[in-house]
Scaffold this motif. Structure first.
Motif, PDB file in Angstrom:
ATOM      1  N   THR A   1       9.177   4.139   1.815  1.00  0.00           N
ATOM      2  CA  THR A   1       7.767   4.472   2.000  1.00  0.00           C
ATOM      3  C   THR A   1       6.876   3.355   1.485  1.00  0.00           C
ATOM      4  O   THR A   1       5.916   2.939   2.156  1.00  0.00           O
ATOM      5  N   THR A   2       7.188   2.833   0.317  1.00  0.00           N
ATOM      6  CA  THR A   2       6.403   1.741  -0.267  1.00  0.00           C
ATOM      7  C   THR A   2       6.465   0.509   0.621  1.00  0.00           C
ATOM      8  O   THR A   2       5.437  -0.143   0.866  1.00  0.00           O
ATOM      9  N   LEU A   3       7.646   0.186   1.126  1.00  0.00           N
ATOM     10  CA  LEU A   3       7.791  -0.985   1.993  1.00  0.00           C
ATOM     11  C   LEU A   3       7.009  -0.796   3.295  1.00  0.00           C
ATOM     12  O   LEU A   3       6.301  -1.708   3.743  1.00  0.00           O
ATOM     13  N   THR A   4       7.069   0.391   3.874  1.00  0.00           N
ATOM     14  CA  THR A   4       6.313   0.667   5.099  1.00  0.00           C
ATOM     15  C   THR A   4       4.809   0.550   4.859  1.00  0.00           C
ATOM     16  O   THR A   4       4.089  -0.034   5.667  1.00  0.00           O
ATOM     17  N   GLU A   5       4.340   1.091   3.757  1.00  0.00           N
ATOM     18  CA  GLU A   5       2.909   1.004   3.439  1.00  0.00           C
ATOM     19  C   GLU A   5       2.486  -0.445   3.230  1.00  0.00           C
ATOM     20  O   GLU A   5       1.388  -0.835   3.639  1.00  0.00           O
ATOM     21  N   ALA A   6       3.337  -1.255   2.604  1.00  0.00           N
ATOM     22  CA  ALA A   6       3.013  -2.669   2.418  1.00  0.00           C
ATOM     23  C   ALA A   6       2.941  -3.394   3.750  1.00  0.00           C
ATOM     24  O   ALA A   6       2.051  -4.237   3.965  1.00  0.00           O
ATOM     25  N   ILE A   7       3.827  -3.054   4.663  1.00  0.00           N
ATOM     26  CA  ILE A   7       3.797  -3.668   6.000  1.00  0.00           C
ATOM     27  C   ILE A   7       2.538  -3.229   6.742  1.00  0.00           C
ATOM     28  O   ILE A   7       1.864  -4.034   7.391  1.00  0.00           O
ATOM     29  N   ASP A   8       2.195  -1.944   6.641  1.00  0.00           N
ATOM     30  CA  ASP A   8       0.999  -1.429   7.314  1.00  0.00           C
ATOM     31  C   ASP A   8      -0.272  -2.101   6.822  1.00  0.00           C
ATOM     32  O   ASP A   8      -1.238  -2.228   7.563  1.00  0.00           O
ATOM     33  N   ALA A   9      -0.269  -2.532   5.566  1.00  0.00           N
ATOM     34  CA  ALA A   9      -1.463  -3.140   4.973  1.00  0.00           C
ATOM     35  C   ALA A   9      -1.662  -4.589   5.411  1.00  0.00           C
ATOM     36  O   ALA A   9      -2.712  -5.164   5.129  1.00  0.00           O
ATOM     37  N   THR A  10      -0.670  -5.155   6.094  1.00  0.00           N
ATOM     38  CA  THR A  10      -0.802  -6.564   6.515  1.00  0.00           C
ATOM     39  C   THR A  10      -1.510  -6.695   7.830  1.00  0.00           C
ATOM     40  O   THR A  10      -1.638  -5.801   8.600  1.00  0.00           O
TER      41      THR A  10
END
Length: 142
Positions: free
Chosen positions: A133-142
């Protein structure tokens, strides 16, 4: 402390181990491209969708989604219909064979994820889900 190279290597290993790099089958071994499997899943879950909404959900360009929907139609799994509230809008929905194909994919996906989860120690499962979830959210923020 992990760096970008270690993250890149870890993601690459995951992609290969899970089979995401195989263009002609899903990671659960079904003989269709992953993009078609995701489209079937979205349509099975929510019914008819505007083609533009499907593109947004799949994070694909409109032209790519149009080709994807055309492929689903050629397989007999989907159909396009005019949107009732917008003359220019197009809805995509599954046909009865598409519903069957989506159900078969869902069963294979559930079996694969269950088998994978069974191999993760029970005390680490929440950590794995939180990390994804954290990795997906970090990708979404880019």
């Amino acid at each position: 402390m992990a760096d970008e190279h270690e993250l890149q290597e870890a993601v690459a290993r995951f992609v290969r181990a899970f089979g995401l790099h195989q263009p002609d089958q899903t990671p659960c071994g079904q003989p269709i491209p992953v993009s078609e499997a995701h489209a079937l899943g979205e349509l099975a879950r929510d019914g008819a969708l505007r083609q533009s909404d499907l593109a947004r959900r799949l994070r694909l360009e409109k032209s790519t989604t149009s080709r994807l929907v055309t492929q689903l139609i050629k397989r007999g799994w989907a159909e396009r219909t005019p949107a009732p509230d917008d003359g220019r809008g197009v809805l995509v929905q599954l046909t009865p064979p598409g519903v069957t194909a989506a159900a078969r994919l869902a069963e294979a996906r559930a079996a694969r994820f269950s088998a994978v989860l069974d191999r993760v120690p029970e005390g680490e499962r929440d950590d794995v889900l939180r990390a994804l979830t954290t990795l997906t959210e970090a990708i979404d923020a880019t």
